[in-house]
Scaffold this motif. Sequence first.
Motif, mmCIF file in Angstrom:
data_model
loop_
_atom_site.group_PDB
_atom_site.id
_atom_site.type_symbol
_atom_site.label_atom_id
_atom_site.label_comp_id
_atom_site.label_asym_id
_atom_site.label_seq_id
_atom_site.Cartn_x
_atom_site.Cartn_y
_atom_site.Cartn_z
ATOM 1 N N ARG A 546 6.294 -8.430 4.842
ATOM 2 C CA ARG A 546 7.278 -8.053 3.823
ATOM 3 C C ARG A 546 7.815 -6.635 4.008
ATOM 4 N N ILE A 547 7.246 -5.893 4.977
ATOM 5 C CA ILE A 547 7.598 -4.471 5.094
ATOM 6 C C ILE A 547 9.082 -4.276 5.364
ATOM 7 N N GLU A 548 9.657 -5.038 6.325
ATOM 8 C CA GLU A 548 11.059 -4.833 6.688
ATOM 9 C C GLU A 548 11.980 -5.094 5.505
ATOM 10 N N LYS A 549 11.598 -6.036 4.638
ATOM 11 C CA LYS A 549 12.429 -6.336 3.472
ATOM 12 C C LYS A 549 12.513 -5.156 2.516
ATOM 13 N N LEU A 550 11.477 -4.304 2.511
ATOM 14 C CA LEU A 550 11.495 -3.135 1.626
ATOM 15 C C LEU A 550 12.627 -2.180 1.983
ATOM 16 N N SER A 587 9.076 4.704 9.498
ATOM 17 C CA SER A 587 8.375 3.446 9.737
ATOM 18 C C SER A 587 7.242 3.319 8.732
ATOM 19 N N MET A 588 6.738 2.096 8.579
ATOM 20 C CA MET A 588 5.681 1.861 7.588
ATOM 21 C C MET A 588 4.641 0.900 8.151
ATOM 22 N N GLU A 589 3.380 1.199 7.854
ATOM 23 C CA GLU A 589 2.264 0.310 8.176
ATOM 24 C C GLU A 589 1.510 0.041 6.878
ATOM 25 N N SER A 590 0.983 -1.181 6.725
ATOM 26 C CA SER A 590 0.265 -1.495 5.494
ATOM 27 C C SER A 590 -0.684 -2.658 5.724
ATOM 28 N N GLU A 591 -1.763 -2.674 4.949
ATOM 29 C CA GLU A 591 -2.722 -3.774 4.964
ATOM 30 C C GLU A 591 -3.146 -4.029 3.531
ATOM 31 N N GLU A 592 -3.072 -5.265 3.124
ATOM 32 C CA GLU A 592 -3.376 -5.601 1.740
ATOM 33 C C GLU A 592 -4.793 -5.181 1.373
ATOM 34 N N ASP A 593 -4.904 -4.583 0.163
ATOM 35 C CA ASP A 593 -6.180 -4.119 -0.412
ATOM 36 C C ASP A 593 -6.779 -2.924 0.322
ATOM 37 N N LYS A 594 -6.069 -2.368 1.322
ATOM 38 C CA LYS A 594 -6.580 -1.194 2.035
ATOM 39 C C LYS A 594 -5.651 0.007 1.954
ATOM 40 N N GLY A 595 -4.354 -0.223 1.731
ATOM 41 C CA GLY A 595 -3.438 0.900 1.594
ATOM 42 C C GLY A 595 -2.247 0.835 2.531
ATOM 43 N N SER A 596 -1.368 1.836 2.399
ATOM 44 C CA SER A 596 -0.130 1.894 3.188
ATOM 45 C C SER A 596 0.036 3.278 3.782
#
Length: 606
Positions: A546-550, A587-596
Amino acid sequence: MSDLTPLEYVRECVLVTNSKLHVTFANPSAKVFFRLGDKPHSLKWPDIISPLLASDSPPLYDPKTFLNGLSEAHGSLDLFIDGSTKNVMYSVIEWNKGYLILIDDRTMVLKASDAYNRLITAIEGVDESIILTDVEGVIQYVNPAFEHTTGYSKDEAIGKKPSILKSGAHNNAFYEKMWNTLMSGQVWTGVIKNRRKDGTLYYDLASISPITNEHGEIANFISIKQDITERRNIEGKLKVSEKKNLAILKTVGEGVIVIDDNSRIKFVNHELMSIFGYSEPELIGKQVQKLMPEKYLTAHNDGMKRYMAGGAAKVLGTRVEVEGLRRDGSTFPIELRIEETRPENGSDRLFTAAIRDISQRKAMEAKLLKQSKELQELDSFKNKMLSIISHDLRSPLVSNIGLLNLMLDKLDDELSEKQRTMLSAINNSIKHQLKLVENLVDISMIHRGVMGVNLAPVSVGEILQESRSMLLQMAKDKGVEIIENYADDIFINVDKERMIQVLNNLVSNAIKFTKTGGKVTLYAKVSGDSAVLTVADTGIGIDPERIEKLFDMSEKTFTFGTDGERGTGLGLSICRELIQLNKGEISMESEEDKGSKVTLVFKVLE
């Protein structure tokens, strides 16, 4: 003073219900919007809202189910009122054993944006190059066909003048004549030899038209160009020999006709017969006047006599647009170019004309001119709407925030706890709406290319520190720790105010999506010749898909924070535009329940 008195004067629709969802209060805005009349207290909230909701809408008719344990919720949806769709922002808040419901209609802003996008899509799809300039000739828009033909990208062309395509093949008199024609309000049509970005030369068949504003003044020019290089190459090859010419002329894609000095037709190719609807025997040996509407006959006859007597030729060697006469008596627009040839055997002088049916092109030009005027009218309407947004809407929102803050500060002893809670909720809702208005204004400025940046050397530590200071209280209120890890001697060339705007957005997002007890880290380092700034959090994260949609303004990415905080769904898309204006990357990196983690990269100043 009644608990509900302040609500009578706000612009938003406000309704209050009891625990059984009977309406106990509706302000004037709500009475008008929902057609409640003078006795709203006899109605129940589900009966008011249910008929207006789509089948897939959230259960706004049942606030208890909708809140699902939260004390308040916010978002947007479509309502169907009197046969039309209204796009609204809503807030539902538990209050006094019942519910406080706020509705704000934003339909007109969305309609203007949608209509503008549809017109742009239509123009982007045509095959001809389209260039829109202001009255000074500065390029404001080019379509994809222009980029393909010239090799210049949209970003490289906008802000420049069409002179970037000059090949040096035309003298100043050529361009002065073109400019004088346009400034007199007339359409200029002709062939221009231009130079692509890679240095190769090509020929454009151009039609340039002035566009006037509501006062009749020239405001813009629209140019429709067709690359005819291949056709010009064919024309050059036709001069190799008369025998070879005739063989080629019979199969060339344009109509070709040869007449003698008495206007008798000596040769026609198949394309010309198809254009005019005649067979070869019906034309050979006949007068060429049978292909002309009556209004051109006198001019043709007089021109031939004058030229054969030694006078000047007005149309030889140039392209002109006139009308042709078909066999069925109908007239249609054509483009022709006439050249004189003198056979080696000394026979009669011959005149060869290449003729092209331009009915479709004329229809397209008319359509594009109409669309251009509609686009200009829509752009004017959009600018008026943005003026309303930036002033007529922003001003009362700012005033309302000020009045509510004054009431909360000055009337603290007179307000009950319920009133303070209610006014604080309204104040937060209005601040959210003000942020949405400011985002819309930023988006418009970016799309119109008027978002200016003042690039100057700035300390990375300074802008990170200023952003942290602005948002420190927000973090403390939520119990989130902000950690800093950066040096003060890293400098980059950016617009300081815009960078603080970006960092405020990133840091506030990090706080919003981090639970109490979590951490937000601001750090910066030098990597090679780049300065790398990072905003990282230990929050709830997001699905990487979903990152690119942001970052896409066309995607709806509205999400609540961990404490029900709301956003506009536009923040990161605006951040990307601002970063690009400052010649950086995001750019953005993210992992659910761990942070962004959001990373900004700029060229470091030595």
